[in-house]
Design a protein around this motif. Sequence first.
Motif, mmCIF file in Angstrom:
data_model
loop_
_atom_site.group_PDB
_atom_site.id
_atom_site.type_symbol
_atom_site.label_atom_id
_atom_site.label_comp_id
_atom_site.label_asym_id
_atom_site.label_seq_id
_atom_site.Cartn_x
_atom_site.Cartn_y
_atom_site.Cartn_z
ATOM 1 N N PHE A 5 0.850 -1.194 0.000
ATOM 2 C CA PHE A 5 0.000 0.000 0.000
ATOM 3 C C PHE A 5 0.881 1.238 0.000
ATOM 4 N N TYR A 6 0.561 2.206 -0.868
ATOM 5 C CA TYR A 6 1.294 3.478 -0.841
ATOM 6 C C TYR A 6 0.344 4.616 -1.195
ATOM 7 N N HIS A 7 0.202 5.563 -0.292
ATOM 8 C CA HIS A 7 -0.533 6.792 -0.589
ATOM 9 C C HIS A 7 0.166 7.917 0.154
ATOM 10 N N PRO A 8 0.503 9.027 -0.560
ATOM 11 C CA PRO A 8 1.292 10.081 0.100
ATOM 12 C C PRO A 8 0.572 10.789 1.247
ATOM 13 N N THR A 9 -0.773 10.777 1.257
ATOM 14 C CA THR A 9 -1.470 11.560 2.306
ATOM 15 C C THR A 9 -2.491 10.769 3.127
ATOM 16 N N PHE A 10 -2.919 9.624 2.677
ATOM 17 C CA PHE A 10 -3.971 8.894 3.425
ATOM 18 C C PHE A 10 -3.455 8.401 4.770
ATOM 19 N N ASP A 11 -4.415 8.031 5.634
ATOM 20 C CA ASP A 11 -4.103 7.470 6.952
ATOM 21 C C ASP A 11 -3.751 5.982 6.735
ATOM 22 N N THR A 12 -2.475 5.725 6.460
ATOM 23 C CA THR A 12 -2.041 4.379 6.055
ATOM 24 C C THR A 12 -2.360 3.313 7.122
ATOM 25 N N PRO A 13 -2.100 3.547 8.414
ATOM 26 C CA PRO A 13 -2.419 2.507 9.400
ATOM 27 C C PRO A 13 -3.901 2.127 9.368
ATOM 28 N N TYR A 14 -4.788 3.116 9.185
ATOM 29 C CA TYR A 14 -6.224 2.819 9.122
ATOM 30 C C TYR A 14 -6.533 1.916 7.916
ATOM 31 N N TRP A 15 -5.988 2.285 6.755
ATOM 32 C CA TRP A 15 -6.244 1.496 5.544
ATOM 33 C C TRP A 15 -5.737 0.063 5.726
ATOM 34 N N GLN A 22 -10.960 -7.006 6.148
ATOM 35 C CA GLN A 22 -11.854 -7.451 5.068
ATOM 36 C C GLN A 22 -11.232 -8.516 4.175
ATOM 37 N N LEU A 23 -9.915 -8.674 4.260
ATOM 38 C CA LEU A 23 -9.235 -9.734 3.490
ATOM 39 C C LEU A 23 -8.430 -10.559 4.496
ATOM 40 N N PRO A 24 -9.100 -11.405 5.290
ATOM 41 C CA PRO A 24 -8.437 -12.049 6.426
ATOM 42 C C PRO A 24 -7.208 -12.882 6.038
ATOM 43 N N GLY A 25 -7.170 -13.380 4.803
ATOM 44 C CA GLY A 25 -6.006 -14.204 4.436
ATOM 45 C C GLY A 25 -4.817 -13.383 3.969
ATOM 46 N N ALA A 26 -4.962 -12.053 3.945
ATOM 47 C CA ALA A 26 -3.916 -11.234 3.313
ATOM 48 C C ALA A 26 -2.975 -10.620 4.334
ATOM 49 N N ASN A 27 -1.735 -10.442 3.914
ATOM 50 C CA ASN A 27 -0.782 -9.677 4.711
ATOM 51 C C ASN A 27 -0.597 -8.331 4.001
ATOM 52 N N VAL A 28 -1.117 -7.272 4.642
ATOM 53 C CA VAL A 28 -1.073 -5.951 4.002
ATOM 54 C C VAL A 28 0.024 -5.134 4.670
ATOM 55 N N ASP A 40 1.496 -9.541 -4.243
ATOM 56 C CA ASP A 40 0.527 -9.975 -5.255
ATOM 57 C C ASP A 40 -0.253 -8.786 -5.816
ATOM 58 N N TYR A 41 -0.599 -7.842 -4.923
ATOM 59 C CA TYR A 41 -1.391 -6.681 -5.328
ATOM 60 C C TYR A 41 -0.725 -5.419 -4.786
ATOM 61 N N ALA A 42 -0.896 -4.330 -5.536
ATOM 62 C CA ALA A 42 -0.393 -3.026 -5.067
ATOM 63 C C ALA A 42 -1.539 -2.031 -5.108
ATOM 64 N N LEU A 43 -1.695 -1.271 -4.027
ATOM 65 C CA LEU A 43 -2.735 -0.235 -3.923
ATOM 66 C C LEU A 43 -1.996 1.089 -3.857
ATOM 67 N N VAL A 44 -2.243 1.968 -4.834
ATOM 68 C CA VAL A 44 -1.332 3.112 -4.974
ATOM 69 C C VAL A 44 -2.019 4.417 -5.353
ATOM 70 N N GLU A 284 -15.931 2.803 1.730
ATOM 71 C CA GLU A 284 -16.477 2.274 0.473
ATOM 72 C C GLU A 284 -15.360 1.755 -0.435
ATOM 73 N N ALA A 285 -14.243 2.499 -0.467
ATOM 74 C CA ALA A 285 -13.140 2.104 -1.358
ATOM 75 C C ALA A 285 -12.540 0.768 -0.900
ATOM 76 N N ILE A 286 -12.374 0.618 0.410
ATOM 77 C CA ILE A 286 -11.781 -0.625 0.928
ATOM 78 C C ILE A 286 -12.722 -1.801 0.641
ATOM 79 N N ALA A 287 -14.024 -1.579 0.832
ATOM 80 C CA ALA A 287 -14.982 -2.670 0.562
ATOM 81 C C ALA A 287 -14.913 -3.073 -0.915
ATOM 82 N N TYR A 288 -14.818 -2.071 -1.794
ATOM 83 C CA TYR A 288 -14.761 -2.346 -3.234
ATOM 84 C C TYR A 288 -13.479 -3.110 -3.596
#
Length: 312
Positions: A5-15, A22-28, A40-44, A284-288
């Motif tokens: 995960f990378y976002h220059p301004t979002f609250d990263t710990p919250y995300w 919401q993705l219990p099998g994932a290591n974020v 496997d996935y990048a959120l940017v 909403e974005a995280i759920a999507y």
Amino acid sequence: MEIIFYHPTFDTPYWIAELSKQLPGANVREWKRGDNQHADYALVWHPPVEMLQGRDLKAVFALGAGVDSILSKLKANPEMLPESIPLFRLEDTGMGLQMQEYAVSQVLHWFRRFDDYQAQQQKSEWQPLADYQREDFTIGIMGAGVLGSKVAESLLAWGFPVRCWSRSHKAWPNVKSFAGADELGEFLRETRVLINLLPNTSETVGIINLNLLNQLQDHSYLLNLARGVHVVEDELLQALNSHKLKGAMLDVFSREPLPQESPLWQHPRVVMTPHIAAVTRPQEAIAYIARTITGLERGDHVSGQVDRQRGY
Ligand SMILES: NC(=O)c1ccc[n+]([C@@H]2O[C@H](COP(=O)([O-])OP(=O)(O)OC[C@H]3O[C@@H](n4cnc5c(N)ncnc54)[C@H](O)[C@@H]3O)[C@@H](O)[C@H]2O)c1
Ligand SMILES: O=C(O)[C@H](O)CO
């Protein structure tokens, strides 16, 4: 499953916490410079090139609706993300409602002549004005996509005639649909309030210029909710100063923040906001994103993939 995960301004710990729920099998994890471990996935959003380059990703998610910034970075650094890795964007995820709020409030402001009454108030002038009629207040929406459709719905509910213009015809109830360059003139001819919700592509840059504005009804209005580069700002000022345009509300600008020397700041018939028309709503974005990753893992067809050739 590994997610970076990378976002220059979002609250990263919250995300990270919410995505992990919401993705219990994932290591974020938050991506930090020097992290070359598998993902496997990048959120940017505005990712450094080295975050994505050389990775064997299943997909990348842009944390916004417009992907113009990531696509322009890709143009300069094609090796950052090979074509084989799909790029997704946020579809609505709460932005549709925000665009509805913005558009409805400003269209009603103009329709009820609050701009004129504000100008009168400044002169201590008490003068009721003639009402505008809905039939003279056709709303024309450029860009009939996810957000354009929500805005159309909300303005129809207020009884305005609504038309849209996009690449292909839409069969939306009670909305007159126009498509392609051949029908642009006809779309503009009866439009009194032009709402821009186009994506930023090589075909749409500078599309709102003097030639286009001159094809609108006299004393029209412009609401730019998409990208600043769609509007030729000097020509917008010419259209305002000739009174072809009665007013403009702008959320986005060719340079952001808008430079102090821009005449738009002081123009009496321009109102503006600092690119806040519709922001990413984390829940909403995280759920999507969680839903889409789950679908991709199952091999389902999922929506939201960007067509890189088209540019949106
Ligand atoms: N100001 C803000 O806060 C904010 C927030 C979110 C999105 N946006 C902007 O809104 C844009 C639209 O978002 P969306 O989710 O509705 O996108 P979308 O991809 O769902 O819709 C785009 C629409 O534009 C049309 N289009 C594209 N190129 C065209 C062309 N050359 N001629 C005619 N029509 C064309 C498409 O046919 C489609 O109807 C985003 O790209 C983004 O730039 C701004
Ligand atoms: O495209 C979007 O999501 C917003 O405009 C933020 O850039």
